[in-house]
Design a protein around this motif. Structure first.
Motif, PDB file in Angstrom:
ATOM      1  N   VAL A  27       9.200   4.306 -21.308  1.00 46.38           N
ATOM      2  CA  VAL A  27       9.161   2.831 -20.698  1.00 46.38           C
ATOM      3  C   VAL A  27       7.941   2.399 -20.083  1.00 46.38           C
ATOM      4  O   VAL A  27       7.515   1.321 -20.437  1.00 46.38           O
ATOM      5  N   ALA A  31       5.429  -0.472 -21.648  1.00 51.21           N
ATOM      6  CA  ALA A  31       5.370  -1.719 -20.579  1.00 51.21           C
ATOM      7  C   ALA A  31       3.753  -1.948 -20.305  1.00 51.21           C
ATOM      8  O   ALA A  31       3.429  -2.897 -20.546  1.00 51.21           O
ATOM      9  N   ILE A  51      10.852 -11.476 -17.298  1.00 50.36           N
ATOM     10  CA  ILE A  51      11.832 -10.282 -17.939  1.00 50.36           C
ATOM     11  C   ILE A  51      13.225 -10.791 -17.533  1.00 50.36           C
ATOM     12  O   ILE A  51      13.488 -11.571 -16.578  1.00 50.36           O
ATOM     13  N   SER A  63      14.735  -2.008 -16.178  1.00 50.37           N
ATOM     14  CA  SER A  63      14.023  -3.143 -15.584  1.00 50.37           C
ATOM     15  C   SER A  63      13.207  -2.796 -14.252  1.00 50.37           C
ATOM     16  O   SER A  63      11.778  -3.360 -13.977  1.00 50.37           O
ATOM     17  N   VAL A  66       9.836  -1.490 -15.645  1.00 49.98           N
ATOM     18  CA  VAL A  66       9.218  -2.224 -16.165  1.00 49.98           C
ATOM     19  C   VAL A  66       8.209  -3.150 -15.540  1.00 49.98           C
ATOM     20  O   VAL A  66       7.166  -3.645 -15.309  1.00 49.98           O
ATOM     21  N   THR A  69       5.525  -1.373 -13.397  1.00 47.57           N
ATOM     22  CA  THR A  69       4.572  -1.111 -14.125  1.00 47.57           C
ATOM     23  C   THR A  69       3.623  -2.407 -14.291  1.00 47.57           C
ATOM     24  O   THR A  69       2.362  -2.285 -14.376  1.00 47.57           O
ATOM     25  N   ILE A 101       9.629  -9.996 -21.623  1.00 47.78           N
ATOM     26  CA  ILE A 101      10.172  -8.573 -22.180  1.00 47.78           C
ATOM     27  C   ILE A 101      11.596  -8.896 -21.770  1.00 47.78           C
ATOM     28  O   ILE A 101      12.051  -9.153 -20.869  1.00 47.78           O
ATOM     29  N   LEU A 103      15.291  -6.814 -22.078  1.00 45.47           N
ATOM     30  CA  LEU A 103      15.522  -5.265 -21.921  1.00 45.47           C
ATOM     31  C   LEU A 103      16.947  -5.408 -22.559  1.00 45.47           C
ATOM     32  O   LEU A 103      18.031  -5.753 -21.981  1.00 45.47           O
ATOM     33  N   LEU A 115      12.768  -2.619 -25.120  1.00 47.32           N
ATOM     34  CA  LEU A 115      11.803  -3.746 -24.908  1.00 47.32           C
ATOM     35  C   LEU A 115      11.448  -4.245 -25.870  1.00 47.32           C
ATOM     36  O   LEU A 115      10.874  -4.033 -26.931  1.00 47.32           O
TER      37      LEU A 115
END
Length: 460
Positions: A27, A31, A51, A63, A66, A69, A101, A103, A115
């Motif tokens: 992930v 990301a 997101i 989540s 992501v 990141t 993004i 999810l 993603l």
């Protein structure tokens, strides 16, 4: 191995080994790749991404990974929390963000997540862009931000309200006509975010909602793909509650299946057909679906003196052709409605609003409406070949074999006969040819598939 890397994103099963499944490290890597790709392609310093997630059990974990990141790359994050795919798509341009993004693993079972990557228009990134993101992920050429440059984080809880208001404001959605009917609507939202968003919309449309599996727990009570064999409970509910229409959505709410007042499936291919019938009655223009979608859309378009075109399979391909033809309506036969006056993405919420408008104005029951459309039946088969067989050569031979018919090679080989069609597509991962057929009866569709398999074997 349950990690699938594609041009539209990455999906896989939660847990297991890195690079084999969708683990926390995978992930973070993907990301990072998408965030880095955006930074490399935008001529601005401060980037913002939207997101949102469906209600999968793994959603909060994914989540968090992501979000952290992206912030670590110096990218600002606006988190919609529990959302739908079309809502995230709407909110990217609404908030002037640089991408998004989503999810969600769409209709895949609960152990999956994914993603899905959006550009600044709130549309899925192109194949070329997706390939660049995948290359970045392989190289792991990432440069994270120093402490003073970390991205900011904020949440929004008004995204559903914004999305629904945009739908209510559409000229082709007749709120008053729907309210006058006092529709009783049964809803199966497979315990995901459709259980939040769809009742909000139905309430604004003056409908009574009978909820089934509308708690966003992520514990799907049945296979989440909205197909007939998975929907016995709502079909029974339709009859016991004397509901006017049944609405079924998948976990991320981009596919819409309908059920009539008798508890019978409207047919997932016919969601798009019915909405197109309503829209094209009022505005001439093109209707678009993919090559594996029902011929019924073509028939309805022609009945309104409008054009029909078919794209390669895949939402990105449908959208590209819709823009090229300035289409009035488009989508995919799996219940995906794309209404460009709202946005270029499959959207069950706008599909519900347009269908209920059509139902109200026609003053018919759902079954009566369905009876007015051409009746087609689909078959799906496959032929497994040995690895040494050249699948492309086989498809080329089939094209030659049926050169006197109406043949398309936009995506595999599709052969349009007078009364039926067959679409041959090769798998990208296995020596398999997938065979889709459509005819005026199930027996005819299945027989056509068997005949084509026999023909392929004769050419090997």
């Amino acid at each position: 191995m349950s990690l699938i890397k594609s041009i539209s994103g990455i999906r896989g099963t939660i847990g297991g080994k890195v690079n084999d499944n969708l683990t926390p490290l995978d992930v973070v890597k993907f990301a990072s790749a998408f965030g880095t790709w955006l930074q490399n392609n935008k001529n601005k310093k401060d980037l913002t991404l939207i997101i949102g997630r469906d209600a999968r059990i793994s959603g909060q974990m994914v989540s968090s990974l992501v979000t952290a990141t992206l912030q670590g790359l110096g990218i600002n994050v606006v988190d919609l929390g529990l959302s739908t795919t079309p809502t995230v798509e709407i909110m990217v341009p609404e908030l002037n963000a640089d991408g998004g993004i989503i999810l969600t693993a769409s209709h895949n079972p609960k152990q999956w997540n994914a993603l899905k990557l959006l550009n600044e228009k709130g549309e899925f990134i192109t194949g070329e862009n997706g390939a660049e993101v995948l290359a970045l992920a392989e190289s792991e050429d990432f440069n994270y931000a120093e402490v003073d440059d970390l991205g900011k984080y904020e949440t929004r809880d008004d995204a559903f309200d914004i999305h629904i208001q945009q739908i209510l404001d559409l000229p082709m959605v007749d709120v008053e006509a729907i309210k006058a009917k006092n529709f009783k609507v049964a809803l199966d939202a497979v315990n995901s975010t459709g259980g939040i968003a769809i009742p909000m919309l139905l309430d604004k449309l003056g409908c009574e909602t009978i909820k089934l599996y509308c708690e966003p727990t992520g514990h799907f009570p049945h296979n989440p793909e909205p197909l007939k064999e998975h929907l016995g409970d709502i079909c029974e509910l339709m009859k016991s509650e004397n509901a006017d229409v049944g609405v079924v959505v998948d976990p991320d709410v981009d596919r819409l299946a309908l059920i009539d007042e008798k508890g019978e499936m409207f047919g997932e291919e016919y969601t798009l057909v019915a909405v197109a019938d309503y829209l094209l009655k009022h505005k001439k223009g093109a209707a678009i679906s993919n090559l594996s979608s029902s011929r019924a859309l073509r028939d309805v378009a022609r009945s309104h003196d409008s054009e029909y075109f078919a794209s390669a399979v895949g939402e990105v391909n449908v959208v590209t052709l819709m823009k090229e033809k300035n289409a009035v309506i488009g989508g995919e036969g799996n219940g995906g409605i794309i209404y460009p006056d709202l946005h270029y993405g499959r959207d069950s919420l706008v599909g519900v609003a347009l269908f209920l408008t059509h139902l109200a104005k026609e003053n018919k029951t759902v079954s009566e409406l369905r009876a007015g459309y051409p009746s087609y039946f689909m078959g799906k088969k496959k032929i497994e070949l040995t690895p040494e067989i050249d699948v492309d050569a086989i498809l080329s031979k089939m094209e030659q074999e049926y050169q006197n018919e109406d043949v398309s090679t936009v995506d595999g080989v599709k052969i349009d006969f007078e009364n039926n069609w067959v679409h041959l597509r090769k798998s990208n991962t296995e020596p398999i040819i997938r065979i889709y057929t459509e005819a005026h009866s199930q027996e005819e569709a299945d027989q056509l598939g068997d005949d084509i398999i026999a023909k392929i074997k004769s050419l090997i």
